[in-house]
Design a protein around this motif. Structure first.
Motif, mmCIF file in Angstrom:
data_model
loop_
_atom_site.group_PDB
_atom_site.id
_atom_site.type_symbol
_atom_site.label_atom_id
_atom_site.label_comp_id
_atom_site.label_asym_id
_atom_site.label_seq_id
_atom_site.Cartn_x
_atom_site.Cartn_y
_atom_site.Cartn_z
ATOM 1 N N ALA A 101 0.833 -1.203 0.000
ATOM 2 C CA ALA A 101 0.000 0.000 0.000
ATOM 3 C C ALA A 101 0.869 1.255 0.000
ATOM 4 N N GLU A 102 1.950 1.217 0.788
ATOM 5 C CA GLU A 102 2.835 2.370 0.855
ATOM 6 C C GLU A 102 3.549 2.571 -0.479
ATOM 7 N N ARG A 103 3.932 1.469 -1.114
ATOM 8 C CA ARG A 103 4.589 1.567 -2.413
ATOM 9 C C ARG A 103 3.673 2.248 -3.425
ATOM 10 N N ASN A 104 2.396 1.887 -3.418
ATOM 11 C CA ASN A 104 1.449 2.469 -4.362
ATOM 12 C C ASN A 104 1.217 3.944 -4.089
ATOM 13 N N SER A 105 1.067 4.297 -2.809
ATOM 14 C CA SER A 105 0.779 5.684 -2.465
ATOM 15 C C SER A 105 1.979 6.584 -2.738
ATOM 16 N N ARG A 106 3.175 6.110 -2.379
ATOM 17 C CA ARG A 106 4.371 6.911 -2.636
ATOM 18 C C ARG A 106 4.690 6.934 -4.124
ATOM 19 N N GLY A 107 4.446 5.811 -4.796
ATOM 20 C CA GLY A 107 4.726 5.748 -6.224
ATOM 21 C C GLY A 107 3.886 6.730 -7.001
ATOM 22 N N GLY A 108 2.639 6.903 -6.580
ATOM 23 C CA GLY A 108 1.753 7.826 -7.268
ATOM 24 C C GLY A 108 2.208 9.264 -7.161
ATOM 25 N N GLY A 109 2.877 9.611 -6.058
ATOM 26 C CA GLY A 109 3.360 10.981 -5.875
ATOM 27 C C GLY A 109 4.759 11.200 -6.403
ATOM 28 N N ALA A 110 5.393 10.139 -6.912
ATOM 29 C CA ALA A 110 6.771 10.248 -7.383
ATOM 30 C C ALA A 110 6.883 11.160 -8.596
ATOM 31 N N PHE A 111 5.865 11.187 -9.436
ATOM 32 C CA PHE A 111 5.894 12.034 -10.630
ATOM 33 C C PHE A 111 6.004 13.503 -10.236
ATOM 34 N N LEU A 112 5.143 13.942 -9.323
ATOM 35 C CA LEU A 112 5.150 15.345 -8.904
ATOM 36 C C LEU A 112 6.455 15.707 -8.215
ATOM 37 N N ARG A 113 6.960 14.819 -7.369
ATOM 38 C CA ARG A 113 8.212 15.106 -6.669
ATOM 39 C C ARG A 113 9.382 15.154 -7.657
ATOM 40 N N GLY A 114 9.356 14.260 -8.660
ATOM 41 C CA GLY A 114 10.399 14.302 -9.677
ATOM 42 C C GLY A 114 10.334 15.580 -10.490
ATOM 43 N N LEU A 115 9.130 16.019 -10.813
ATOM 44 C CA LEU A 115 8.930 17.270 -11.551
ATOM 45 C C LEU A 115 9.484 18.450 -10.764
ATOM 46 N N VAL A 116 9.135 18.522 -9.476
ATOM 47 C CA VAL A 116 9.579 19.637 -8.633
ATOM 48 C C VAL A 116 11.098 19.603 -8.454
ATOM 49 N N THR A 117 11.652 18.400 -8.260
ATOM 50 C CA THR A 117 13.098 18.270 -8.098
ATOM 51 C C THR A 117 13.836 18.864 -9.290
ATOM 52 N N ASN A 118 13.351 18.590 -10.481
ATOM 53 C CA ASN A 118 13.997 19.105 -11.682
ATOM 54 C C ASN A 118 13.762 20.602 -11.861
ATOM 55 N N LEU A 119 12.535 21.043 -11.645
ATOM 56 C CA LEU A 119 12.212 22.453 -11.865
ATOM 57 C C LEU A 119 12.938 23.380 -10.897
ATOM 58 N N LEU A 120 13.181 22.897 -9.660
ATOM 59 C CA LEU A 120 13.831 23.741 -8.660
ATOM 60 C C LEU A 120 15.351 23.614 -8.678
ATOM 61 N N ASN A 121 15.870 22.997 -9.718
ATOM 62 C CA ASN A 121 17.324 22.890 -9.861
ATOM 63 C C ASN A 121 17.796 24.016 -10.785
ATOM 64 N N PRO A 122 18.347 25.096 -10.228
ATOM 65 C CA PRO A 122 18.748 26.239 -11.074
ATOM 66 C C PRO A 122 19.852 25.873 -12.054
ATOM 67 N N LYS A 123 20.606 24.822 -11.747
ATOM 68 C CA LYS A 123 21.660 24.419 -12.674
ATOM 69 C C LYS A 123 21.070 23.894 -13.981
ATOM 70 N N MET A 124 19.856 23.351 -13.903
ATOM 71 C CA MET A 124 19.196 22.909 -15.120
ATOM 72 C C MET A 124 18.788 24.101 -15.974
ATOM 73 N N ILE A 125 18.443 25.200 -15.308
ATOM 74 C CA ILE A 125 18.109 26.422 -16.048
ATOM 75 C C ILE A 125 19.352 26.940 -16.766
ATOM 76 N N LEU A 126 20.461 27.021 -16.021
ATOM 77 C CA LEU A 126 21.708 27.478 -16.616
ATOM 78 C C LEU A 126 22.154 26.548 -17.741
ATOM 79 N N PHE A 127 21.998 25.246 -17.495
ATOM 80 C CA PHE A 127 22.383 24.262 -18.501
ATOM 81 C C PHE A 127 21.581 24.470 -19.789
ATOM 82 N N SER A 128 20.284 24.616 -19.629
ATOM 83 C CA SER A 128 19.420 24.759 -20.802
ATOM 84 C C SER A 128 19.749 26.016 -21.591
ATOM 85 N N VAL A 129 20.023 27.105 -20.859
ATOM 86 C CA VAL A 129 20.316 28.379 -21.523
ATOM 87 C C VAL A 129 21.685 28.354 -22.193
ATOM 88 N N ALA A 130 22.676 27.779 -21.507
ATOM 89 C CA ALA A 130 24.050 27.839 -22.007
ATOM 90 C C ALA A 130 24.417 26.681 -22.929
#
Length: 208
Positions: free
Chosen positions: A105-134
């Protein structure tokens, strides 16, 4: 292909390959989710990370990323938010590393939220912004074709490669963790990821 020569594409893919083997917040996040909550959570986390990178690419195409990097206050805000989020993930992974094996049950509940957490992890990484621009514009040639089309193509290739690598990592780590029935391996990986997240967060917070 849309103004990109074979040599340019080959160089671009080679550069991406080097970047992909360098551990970072995205890779650690996928690994942590896969080892703790299973293959499904690892794959979903990879999809979230890829979605975040797609947003970065879209921002570059639309010119928003350049605006962010040109604003010290806005960029610093994203940097501090990203650092805080990485430290939060580290504390969470440390807590998970001390816990017993996750239930279905915990695997299913945490797995369902993994997409949003992965999205936020990437979006809040300023190095990805610099990488994309440069990084992306280095492989664009205005003289050989439409710049926007080239940026979209290069971004799509990057997202596809990143998704392939992260899904493979998540699936492999999830399957391996599932075979270790005592949960010790997944707890050890969770602790390693916890230290990595906290270290990355502190490094991001103290970097210029």
């Amino acid at each position: 292909m849309l103004g990109l020569s074979a040599a340019t594409l080959a160089g671009y893919l080679a550069a991406i390959a080097v970047l992909m083997i360098t551990p970072g917040p995205d890779m650690m996040f996928v690994l942590a989710n896969a080892t703790r909550y299973g293959t499904r959570a690892g794959v979903i986390a990879a999809l979230g990370v890829a979605a975040g990178e797609a947003v970065h690419v879209a921002a570059v195409v639309g010119g928003l990323a350049a605006v962010v990097t040109a604003s010290p206050v806005l960029f610093a805000t994203i940097r501090w938010a990203g650092a805080a989020y990485l430290i939060f993930l580290g504390i969470r992974a440390l807590r998970d590393g001390r816990a017993t094996a996750a239930t279905a049950a915990e695997r299913n509940s945490r797995g369902g939220g993994a997409f949003l957490r992965g999205l936020v992890t990437n979006l809040l990484n300023p190095k990805m912004i610099l990488f994309s621009v440069a990084f992306l514009p280095q492989f664009v040639s205005p003289a050989t074709g439409d710049v926007t089309a080239q940026l979209v193509l290069l971004g799509a290739i990057f997202v596809a490669v990143q998704l392939t690598v992260d899904v493979t990592l998540g699936a492999g780590a999830g399957r391996f963790a599932g075979r270790v029935t005592d949960g010790r391996w997944s707890r050890r990986i969770s602790r390693i990821c916890a230290v990595a997240f906290i270290a990355l967060g502190v490094r991001l917070a103290t970097s210029g």
